[in-house]
Scaffold this motif. Sequence first.
Motif, PDB file in Angstrom:
ATOM      1  N   VAL A  27      33.836 -13.501  55.112  1.00 64.27           N
ATOM      2  CA  VAL A  27      32.440 -13.070  55.220  1.00 64.27           C
ATOM      3  C   VAL A  27      31.628 -13.529  54.020  1.00 64.27           C
ATOM      4  O   VAL A  27      30.495 -13.994  54.168  1.00 64.27           O
ATOM      5  N   GLU A  28      32.191 -13.430  52.823  1.00 71.65           N
ATOM      6  CA  GLU A  28      31.445 -13.810  51.623  1.00 71.65           C
ATOM      7  C   GLU A  28      31.071 -15.289  51.654  1.00 71.65           C
ATOM      8  O   GLU A  28      29.929 -15.663  51.377  1.00 71.65           O
ATOM      9  N   THR A  29      32.010 -16.139  52.059  1.00 72.34           N
ATOM     10  CA  THR A  29      31.733 -17.571  52.180  1.00 72.34           C
ATOM     11  C   THR A  29      30.690 -17.818  53.264  1.00 72.34           C
ATOM     12  O   THR A  29      29.781 -18.634  53.089  1.00 72.34           O
ATOM     13  N   TYR A  30      30.819 -17.108  54.353  1.00 67.95           N
ATOM     14  CA  TYR A  30      29.866 -17.218  55.470  1.00 67.95           C
ATOM     15  C   TYR A  30      28.448 -16.912  54.999  1.00 67.95           C
ATOM     16  O   TYR A  30      27.512 -17.670  55.260  1.00 67.95           O
ATOM     17  N   LEU A  31      28.280 -15.797  54.307  1.00 67.14           N
ATOM     18  CA  LEU A  31      26.948 -15.399  53.839  1.00 67.14           C
ATOM     19  C   LEU A  31      26.413 -16.392  52.809  1.00 67.14           C
ATOM     20  O   LEU A  31      25.224 -16.731  52.828  1.00 67.14           O
ATOM     21  N   ILE A 163      33.260 -13.019  70.156  1.00 67.00           N
ATOM     22  CA  ILE A 163      33.287 -13.574  68.800  1.00 67.00           C
ATOM     23  C   ILE A 163      32.119 -13.027  67.985  1.00 67.00           C
ATOM     24  O   ILE A 163      32.285 -12.641  66.823  1.00 67.00           O
ATOM     25  N   THR A 164      30.938 -12.967  68.583  1.00 64.28           N
ATOM     26  CA  THR A 164      29.757 -12.462  67.883  1.00 64.28           C
ATOM     27  C   THR A 164      29.922 -10.986  67.545  1.00 64.28           C
ATOM     28  O   THR A 164      29.581 -10.559  66.439  1.00 64.28           O
ATOM     29  N   GLN A 165      30.447 -10.201  68.474  1.00 64.01           N
ATOM     30  CA  GLN A 165      30.663  -8.782  68.200  1.00 64.01           C
ATOM     31  C   GLN A 165      31.670  -8.595  67.072  1.00 64.01           C
ATOM     32  O   GLN A 165      31.488  -7.737  66.201  1.00 64.01           O
ATOM     33  N   VAL A 166      32.729  -9.381  67.070  1.00 64.49           N
ATOM     34  CA  VAL A 166      33.733  -9.306  65.999  1.00 64.49           C
ATOM     35  C   VAL A 166      33.096  -9.704  64.674  1.00 64.49           C
ATOM     36  O   VAL A 166      33.329  -9.067  63.640  1.00 64.49           O
ATOM     37  N   THR A 167      32.262 -10.739  64.680  1.00 63.59           N
ATOM     38  CA  THR A 167      31.588 -11.179  63.458  1.00 63.59           C
ATOM     39  C   THR A 167      30.667 -10.093  62.932  1.00 63.59           C
ATOM     40  O   THR A 167      30.634  -9.834  61.721  1.00 63.59           O
ATOM     41  N   ILE A 168      29.927  -9.446  63.814  1.00 63.06           N
ATOM     42  CA  ILE A 168      29.051  -8.348  63.395  1.00 63.06           C
ATOM     43  C   ILE A 168      29.881  -7.248  62.734  1.00 63.06           C
ATOM     44  O   ILE A 168      29.524  -6.739  61.661  1.00 63.06           O
ATOM     45  N   ALA A 169      30.978  -6.902  63.363  1.00 61.11           N
ATOM     46  CA  ALA A 169      31.840  -5.853  62.806  1.00 61.11           C
ATOM     47  C   ALA A 169      32.408  -6.281  61.453  1.00 61.11           C
ATOM     48  O   ALA A 169      32.456  -5.471  60.510  1.00 61.11           O
ATOM     49  N   ARG A 170      32.819  -7.526  61.340  1.00 66.88           N
ATOM     50  CA  ARG A 170      33.393  -8.006  60.076  1.00 66.88           C
ATOM     51  C   ARG A 170      32.352  -8.006  58.967  1.00 66.88           C
ATOM     52  O   ARG A 170      32.640  -7.594  57.833  1.00 66.88           O
ATOM     53  N   VAL A 171      31.145  -8.461  59.248  1.00 69.69           N
ATOM     54  CA  VAL A 171      30.080  -8.469  58.237  1.00 69.69           C
ATOM     55  C   VAL A 171      29.734  -7.035  57.835  1.00 69.69           C
ATOM     56  O   VAL A 171      29.608  -6.724  56.643  1.00 69.69           O
ATOM     57  N   TYR A 172      29.600  -6.163  58.801  1.00 71.67           N
ATOM     58  CA  TYR A 172      29.267  -4.764  58.508  1.00 71.67           C
ATOM     59  C   TYR A 172      30.367  -4.111  57.668  1.00 71.67           C
ATOM     60  O   TYR A 172      30.092  -3.458  56.654  1.00 71.67           O
ATOM     61  N   ASN A 173      31.615  -4.290  58.074  1.00 73.10           N
ATOM     62  CA  ASN A 173      32.740  -3.698  57.342  1.00 73.10           C
ATOM     63  C   ASN A 173      32.857  -4.279  55.934  1.00 73.10           C
ATOM     64  O   ASN A 173      33.167  -3.562  54.981  1.00 73.10           O
ATOM     65  N   TRP A 174      32.604  -5.562  55.792  1.00 79.01           N
ATOM     66  CA  TRP A 174      32.626  -6.180  54.472  1.00 79.01           C
ATOM     67  C   TRP A 174      31.568  -5.553  53.586  1.00 79.01           C
ATOM     68  O   TRP A 174      31.811  -5.259  52.411  1.00 79.01           O
ATOM     69  N   ASP A 175      30.368  -5.334  54.143  1.00 76.14           N
ATOM     70  CA  ASP A 175      29.281  -4.717  53.392  1.00 76.14           C
ATOM     71  C   ASP A 175      29.654  -3.301  52.970  1.00 76.14           C
ATOM     72  O   ASP A 175      29.427  -2.907  51.818  1.00 76.14           O
ATOM     73  N   VAL A 176      30.233  -2.516  53.850  1.00 75.91           N
ATOM     74  CA  VAL A 176      30.659  -1.152  53.518  1.00 75.91           C
ATOM     75  C   VAL A 176      31.700  -1.204  52.398  1.00 75.91           C
ATOM     76  O   VAL A 176      31.634  -0.426  51.433  1.00 75.91           O
ATOM     77  N   HIS A 177      32.634  -2.119  52.507  1.00 71.70           N
ATOM     78  CA  HIS A 177      33.684  -2.263  51.485  1.00 71.70           C
ATOM     79  C   HIS A 177      33.064  -2.630  50.133  1.00 71.70           C
ATOM     80  O   HIS A 177      33.456  -2.079  49.090  1.00 71.70           O
ATOM     81  N   GLN A 178      32.107  -3.552  50.128  1.00 72.62           N
ATOM     82  CA  GLN A 178      31.442  -3.956  48.880  1.00 72.62           C
ATOM     83  C   GLN A 178      30.675  -2.790  48.264  1.00 72.62           C
ATOM     84  O   GLN A 178      30.688  -2.616  47.046  1.00 72.62           O
ATOM     85  N   ARG A 179      30.037  -1.995  49.082  1.00 75.10           N
ATOM     86  CA  ARG A 179      29.301  -0.821  48.567  1.00 75.10           C
ATOM     87  C   ARG A 179      30.245   0.191  47.948  1.00 75.10           C
ATOM     88  O   ARG A 179      29.930   0.796  46.924  1.00 75.10           O
ATOM     89  N   ARG A 180      31.385   0.390  48.567  1.00 76.09           N
ATOM     90  CA  ARG A 180      32.384   1.338  48.020  1.00 76.09           C
ATOM     91  C   ARG A 180      32.909   0.841  46.681  1.00 76.09           C
ATOM     92  O   ARG A 180      33.132   1.633  45.764  1.00 76.09           O
ATOM     93  N   ILE A 181      33.126  -0.453  46.592  1.00 77.16           N
ATOM     94  CA  ILE A 181      33.600  -1.024  45.335  1.00 77.16           C
ATOM     95  C   ILE A 181      32.555  -0.788  44.228  1.00 77.16           C
ATOM     96  O   ILE A 181      32.890  -0.406  43.109  1.00 77.16           O
ATOM     97  N   LYS A 182      31.278  -1.012  44.557  1.00 75.44           N
ATOM     98  CA  LYS A 182      30.207  -0.813  43.572  1.00 75.44           C
ATOM     99  C   LYS A 182      30.080   0.642  43.175  1.00 75.44           C
ATOM    100  O   LYS A 182      29.797   0.966  42.026  1.00 75.44           O
ATOM    101  N   GLN A 183      30.264   1.571  44.138  1.00 68.97           N
ATOM    102  CA  GLN A 183      30.167   2.996  43.830  1.00 68.97           C
ATOM    103  C   GLN A 183      31.310   3.449  42.933  1.00 68.97           C
ATOM    104  O   GLN A 183      31.106   4.286  42.042  1.00 68.97           O
ATOM    105  N   SER A 184      32.480   2.945  43.156  1.00 72.14           N
ATOM    106  CA  SER A 184      33.628   3.366  42.354  1.00 72.14           C
ATOM    107  C   SER A 184      33.625   2.749  40.973  1.00 72.14           C
ATOM    108  O   SER A 184      34.274   3.256  40.059  1.00 72.14           O
ATOM    109  N   ALA A 185      32.877   1.662  40.759  1.00 68.40           N
ATOM    110  CA  ALA A 185      32.851   0.997  39.464  1.00 68.40           C
ATOM    111  C   ALA A 185      31.917   1.664  38.477  1.00 68.40           C
ATOM    112  O   ALA A 185      31.142   2.483  38.700  1.00 68.40           O
TER     113      ALA A 185
END
Length: 185
Positions: A27-31, A163-185
Amino acid sequence: MASSSSSPAPMIAERRGIPAATFVEDVETYLTQLGLDVNSSLSFLQERLQQYRLVEMKLLAQQRDLQAKIPDIEKCLDIVATLQAKKGTGEALTADFEVSEGIYSRASIKDTDSVCLWLGANVMLEYSCEEANALLQKNLENAKASLEVLVADLQFLRDQVTITQVTIARVYNWDVHQRRIKQSA
C-alpha cells in the motif's frame, strides 16, 4: 489506474473498454507511486467501484435482453420449420397469433412459400422460408456468441470489482495500522 505491484500473472489493461483493477501488494508503494494520500486514494477507488457497478448493471440488462431474444428466435425457427414441413401436404396449419398486447387471432395457413419477419423499428419484410431460416439461424448464432462475450465481460468485471474491494480494504487497514503506530509512539 497506475500499476503499483508485481503480480505473478500478466495483467490485462482492459477488456472491451472496462479498465482492469490493479492488485495492491504494498500500500505504501502504491500511494507513493500515485502521489495520493489515503483519503484521495480511497475516494478514487470508491469512484472506480461505482463505475464498475454501473457497467455491471448495463451488461446485466444486455444479458437479460439476449436471454429473452434467444428463445424468441428459436420459436421463430420452429415455426418456419413447421411451415416447411406442412408445405405440399395440402394440410392447413391452424395458428393463434398475437395481434396486439393481449389480443390474439386464429389463422389457417395453407401452403406458403414465404413468411414475414419483424426486423425491429417497425419494419417487417417478407422472406422465402429458406431465406427466413438462414436469417434466423444467423441471428441465433450471433445472439449466442454475443451472450458468451457478455458472460465473459461480466466475469472479468466481477474480478475487477473484487480486486478493487480488496484494494480498498487494504488501503483502509494500512491507514488504521499507521494511525495506531503514530498513537503508540
